[in-house]
Design a protein around this motif. Structure first.
Motif, short mmCIF file in Angstrom:
data_model
loop_
_atom_site.label_atom_id
_atom_site.label_comp_id
_atom_site.label_asym_id
_atom_site.label_seq_id
_atom_site.Cartn_x
_atom_site.Cartn_y
_atom_site.Cartn_z
N LEU A 435 41.53 44.96 38.32
CA LEU A 435 41.04 45.74 38.92
C LEU A 435 42.05 46.48 40.07
CD1 LEU A 435 38.59 47.01 39.65
CD2 LEU A 435 38.01 45.62 41.35
N ASP A 436 42.52 48.47 39.75
CA ASP A 436 43.78 48.10 40.62
C ASP A 436 45.17 47.23 40.34
OD1 ASP A 436 42.93 51.03 40.71
OD2 ASP A 436 42.47 50.49 42.83
N GLY A 437 45.30 46.92 39.10
CA GLY A 437 46.14 46.40 38.96
C GLY A 437 46.16 44.44 39.03
N VAL A 438 44.94 44.00 40.37
CA VAL A 438 45.45 43.22 41.12
C VAL A 438 44.12 41.93 39.61
CG1 VAL A 438 44.57 41.23 42.56
CG2 VAL A 438 45.61 43.72 42.97
N ARG A 439 44.38 40.78 39.37
CA ARG A 439 43.54 40.15 38.33
C ARG A 439 42.18 40.29 38.95
NH1 ARG A 439 45.11 35.50 34.42
NH2 ARG A 439 46.87 36.08 33.80
N LEU A 440 40.89 40.16 38.95
CA LEU A 440 39.76 39.43 38.62
C LEU A 440 40.08 38.08 39.62
CD1 LEU A 440 37.12 41.47 36.62
CD2 LEU A 440 38.16 41.60 39.05
N SER A 441 40.01 36.98 38.84
CA SER A 441 40.39 36.27 39.26
C SER A 441 41.35 35.52 40.72
CB SER A 441 41.14 34.79 38.42
OG SER A 441 42.06 35.44 37.71
N ASP A 442 42.18 36.82 40.90
CA ASP A 442 42.55 36.58 41.97
C ASP A 442 42.21 37.09 43.83
OD1 ASP A 442 44.92 35.34 40.79
OD2 ASP A 442 46.34 36.79 40.84
N LEU A 443 41.39 38.12 43.69
CA LEU A 443 40.41 38.10 44.82
C LEU A 443 39.19 37.27 45.58
CD1 LEU A 443 39.50 41.66 42.98
CD2 LEU A 443 41.26 41.41 45.10
N THR A 444 39.30 36.83 46.75
CA THR A 444 38.04 35.91 46.89
C THR A 444 36.81 36.73 46.49
OG1 THR A 444 37.36 37.48 48.72
CG2 THR A 444 40.04 35.44 48.61
N GLY A 445 35.88 35.51 46.35
CA GLY A 445 34.76 36.07 45.62
C GLY A 445 33.73 36.81 46.81
N ARG A 446 34.44 37.19 48.26
CA ARG A 446 33.86 37.75 49.21
C ARG A 446 34.22 39.46 48.59
NH1 ARG A 446 34.58 38.44 54.39
NH2 ARG A 446 32.86 40.00 55.21
N ASP A 447 35.47 39.47 48.50
CA ASP A 447 36.53 40.92 48.10
C ASP A 447 35.76 41.79 46.54
OD1 ASP A 447 37.69 41.27 50.38
OD2 ASP A 447 39.89 40.62 49.85
N LEU A 448 35.58 40.24 45.46
CA LEU A 448 34.67 41.25 44.18
C LEU A 448 33.16 41.78 44.78
CD1 LEU A 448 35.77 40.72 41.32
CD2 LEU A 448 34.65 38.70 41.13
N ARG A 449 33.10 40.56 45.36
CA ARG A 449 30.99 41.33 45.23
C ARG A 449 31.80 42.37 46.21
NH1 ARG A 449 30.13 39.88 41.50
NH2 ARG A 449 30.62 37.86 40.77
N ARG A 450 32.27 43.02 46.88
CA ARG A 450 32.51 44.14 47.77
C ARG A 450 32.46 45.59 46.65
NH1 ARG A 450 35.31 43.38 52.37
NH2 ARG A 450 36.32 43.47 51.28
N GLU A 451 34.01 45.16 45.41
CA GLU A 451 34.43 46.38 44.98
C GLU A 451 33.08 46.15 43.44
OE1 GLU A 451 36.84 47.97 45.73
OE2 GLU A 451 37.60 47.26 47.23
N VAL A 452 32.80 45.52 42.95
CA VAL A 452 32.14 45.39 41.89
C VAL A 452 30.88 44.85 41.63
CG1 VAL A 452 32.68 44.52 39.23
CG2 VAL A 452 34.66 44.57 40.21
N VAL A 453 30.15 45.89 41.32
CA VAL A 453 28.43 45.20 41.46
C VAL A 453 27.75 45.60 40.30
CG1 VAL A 453 26.32 46.36 42.42
CG2 VAL A 453 28.53 46.05 43.78
#
Ligand code: ATP
Ligand code: MG
Length: 616
Positions: A435-453
């Motif tokens: 996601l914008d060059g960052v692996r999904l698995s490197d994002l915290t669950g909170r950030d991920l849920r804010r970015e991807v719904v």
């Protein structure tokens, strides 16, 4: 849940042999060695001090309890003869001593029961909370395999059997064992011969208990598996009540349930039978020992090698020793079923999420103004579910920020799988999702849920009001923002017409809302959440035409300003997309704008022609 209509039931005791290589197929998760002990320690260690106080109370209260027969012996052998000789001092001393001991024993036992009840309530509270929290944290992958019926059985039946042990069995079990130790020591001290005889009687009792335990363990394991199967069948059937009705599965389900119910009844009967055998055995042993003691004691009293009071005390002690042995079997049962339950719970708690939080999370760059959404890249992704073959073999895809992509393809092509990888319900077996060059698995669950719904087909509504359901998208949203989102989506009119408007409880009568309306609420929720990437797995079921129009309009609203992946089952949906992907067998076979693909002679052109013809 279609499982309710398809789960085959076999009337076998197949609980110990895994039918397939998949450990999730069995009721019990494989519990890693030592997990049960670790769980028990972690439950008790915060309560260490109170456990110690409880144990001390038990030791002292049992000492007071066991003083009674000793005082009786003293009364018969000393106080009564002294009273005959006109000295009533010892008799009064015995009476007062007896009263004091009884009072002390009562008070201390009360304190012990209270203290141990507090400890066990705290343990149970902690355990129930842990099961819920842990099950909720586990990945979607886990829940797709471990049925909710099993989870319910863990948090009800299994916790209940622990409760039974902690509240009813454990205290008595410890008391019985402790009193056996006290009594043996007292008897040996009173009279070596009688004491030795009592201790010798432990040998047959021990053998009896051992053999009972072994049999009971088998029986109880079968019984708990049988109970779990009944619960699982019940929950699955009721969860899937619509397909059950639609396919007239009632009779078949009744038959399946009857088999499980009978198996449960049979295992219960077996357990009771084992219990009965044990009780008879222990009573015979106890009574034979008492009879032999009286006989032998009487000879010795006649020989003057034993005081009458000591014999009386010995018989009283033996009764105290053997009376609870009947129940010992029961305590051991509850101990055993609790141990089995604890093992299952430990197995559940030892599961780790298959999509873990990153050890050192990365932050996404701020969203670029003017360029909404974020770029999504599938870089050489391969994916297979735990069971079955590779669903996505070498998948590459770049979605520029802000693009709306419609994904079409035949059933089982891997469209939902693609969506689940993008929402990180699963991690790819190989390759990266960026996601914008960052692996999904490197994002915290909170950030991920804010970015991807992801808005799923079910458009799930939680119990609560309509407003609360929309606000799940952004919990700090004001009522104005909630209503604004509903208005933009076109849901305001129908919500306002509900009995209590936005405050209508969706689970109560009058709060019933249709499938299309549920979709609209789900869209309002997504709009309020304002994610960079939105995934829609469109419902396959067709709505009526006005309903479909409303949903189409709402969809166009919710998609603008973000990167969107729409798994489209209707070609009318595809028309609002910038780009269409046709998937087959986990690969993209066509890729282009809708008009480009229609102009070609591929699958999409065929589909489109057929759709046009159907409209004409
Ligand atoms: N949880 C799962 N465990 C194992 N295999 C799965 C799981 N979910 C899907 N599959 C398999 O993966 C393949 C792709 O499934 P997927 O759900 O992605 O298809 P789809 O394109 O969304 O189909 P549909 O149009 O019917 O929704 C299918 O063969 C399916 O059987
Ligand atoms: Mg799908």
């Amino acid at each position: 849940m279609t499982a309710a209509t398809t789960t085959p039931v076999r009337d076998e005791d197949d609980d110990r042999t895994p039918a397939t290589g998949d450990p999730f197929d069995r009721d019990q998760l494989p519990t890693p060695p030592g997990a049960t002990g670790t769980l028990l320690r972690s439950l008790l260690s915060p309560l260490r001090g109170r456990v110690a106080v409880t144990a001390l109370l038990l030791l002292v209260s049992q000492a007071a309890v066991q003083a009674g027969p000793l005082l009786v012996a003293y009364a018969i052998d000393r106080a009564v003869p002294a009273f005959r000789g006109d000295d009533n001092g010892p008799l009064i001393a015995v009476a007062v001593g007896y009263l004091l001991c009884a009072t002390a024993a009562g008070t201390l036992q009360y304190a012990f029961v209270r203290a141990s009840a507090r400890v066990s309530q705290d343990v149970l509270l902690d355990l129930r909370g842990r099961i819920f929290r842990h099950a909720q944290e586990l990945s979607v992958d886990f829940h797709e395999r471990y049925t909710s019926g099993r989870l319910i059985s863990r948090s009800t039946t299994d916790v209940e059997s622990l409760r039974e042990l902690l509240e009813e069995g454990l205290q008595e079990l410890v008391m019985v064992i402790l009193s056996a130790v006290y009594i043996s020591l007292l008897l040996l001290w009173l009279d070596l011969g009688l004491g030795a005889a009592a201790v010798a009687s432990f040998v047959p009792l021990y053998l009896l208990v051992r053999s009972y335990q072994r049999r009971a363990k088998r029986v109880y394991q079968k019984r708990s598996t049988a109970i779990a199967a009944v619960i699982v069948k019940f929950v699955e059937t009721m969860n899937g009540i619509r397909p059950v009705r639609a396919f007239r599965r009632e009779a078949a389900n009744d038959a399946d349930f009857a088999v499980l119910n009978r198996r449960h009844e049979r295992t219960n009967g077996d357990a009771l039978l084992e219990m009965a055998r044990y009780v008879v055995g222990s009573r015979v042993t106890a009574n034979v020992t008492v009879a032999l003691t009286v006989l032998w004691g009487a000879y010795r009293v006649a020989d003057d090698t034993l005081a009458l009071g000591v014999l009386a005390a010995a018989v009283l002690y033996l009764r105290r020793l053997y009376d609870p042995i009947d129940r010992l079997g029961m305590f051991l049962n509850s101990y055993q079923s609790a141990a089995a339950s604890l093992e299952k719970i430990a197995g559940l708690l030892a599961q780790t999420p298959s999509v873990p939080e990153p050890a050192s999370p990365r932050e996404l760059p701020g969203r670029r103004p003017g360029l909404p959404g974020r770029e999504v890249v599938f870089d050489d992704v391969r994916f297979a579910y735990r069971t079955g073959g590779e669903v996505l073999p070498r998948f590459d895809l770049t979605l520029p920020a802000g693009q709306t992509v419609a994904v079409v393809g035949s059933t089982g092509a891997g469209k939902s799988t693609l969506a689940k990888l993008l929402a990180r319900f699963y991690d790819p077996t190989d390759g990266r999702v960026l996601l914008d060059g960052v692996r999904l698995s490197d994002l915290t669950g909170r950030d991920l849920r804010r970015e991807v719904v992801m808005v799923t087909q079910e458009a799930f509504l939680f119990s609560g009001t309509v407003a609360e359901n929309i606000a799940i998208g952004r919990p700090d949203a004001t009522r104005e923002e909630i209503e604004q989102a509903a208005k933009e989506i076109g849901a305001h009119d129908f919500i306002a017409a509900l009995p209590d408007g936005y405050d209508t409880d969706v689970r109560k009568r009058g709060g019933r809302i249709s499938a299309g309306q549920r979709q609209l609420v789900a869209f309002a929720r997504a709009l309020l959440a304002d994610p960079a990437v939105l995934i829609l797995d469109e419902a396959t079921s067709s709505l009526d035409v006005p309903g479909e129009r409303a949903v189409q309009r709402a969809m166009a609203t919710v998609l603008t300003g973000r990167t969107a992946v729409v798994i489209a089952h209707r070609l009318s949906t595809v028309e609002i997309a910038d780009r269409v992907l046709v998937m087959e067998h986990g690969r993209i076979v066509e890729d282009g704008s809708p008009s480009e693909l229609i102009a070609r002679t591929g699958r999409f052109a065929d589909l489109h022609r057929a759709w046009r013809d159907s409209l004409a």
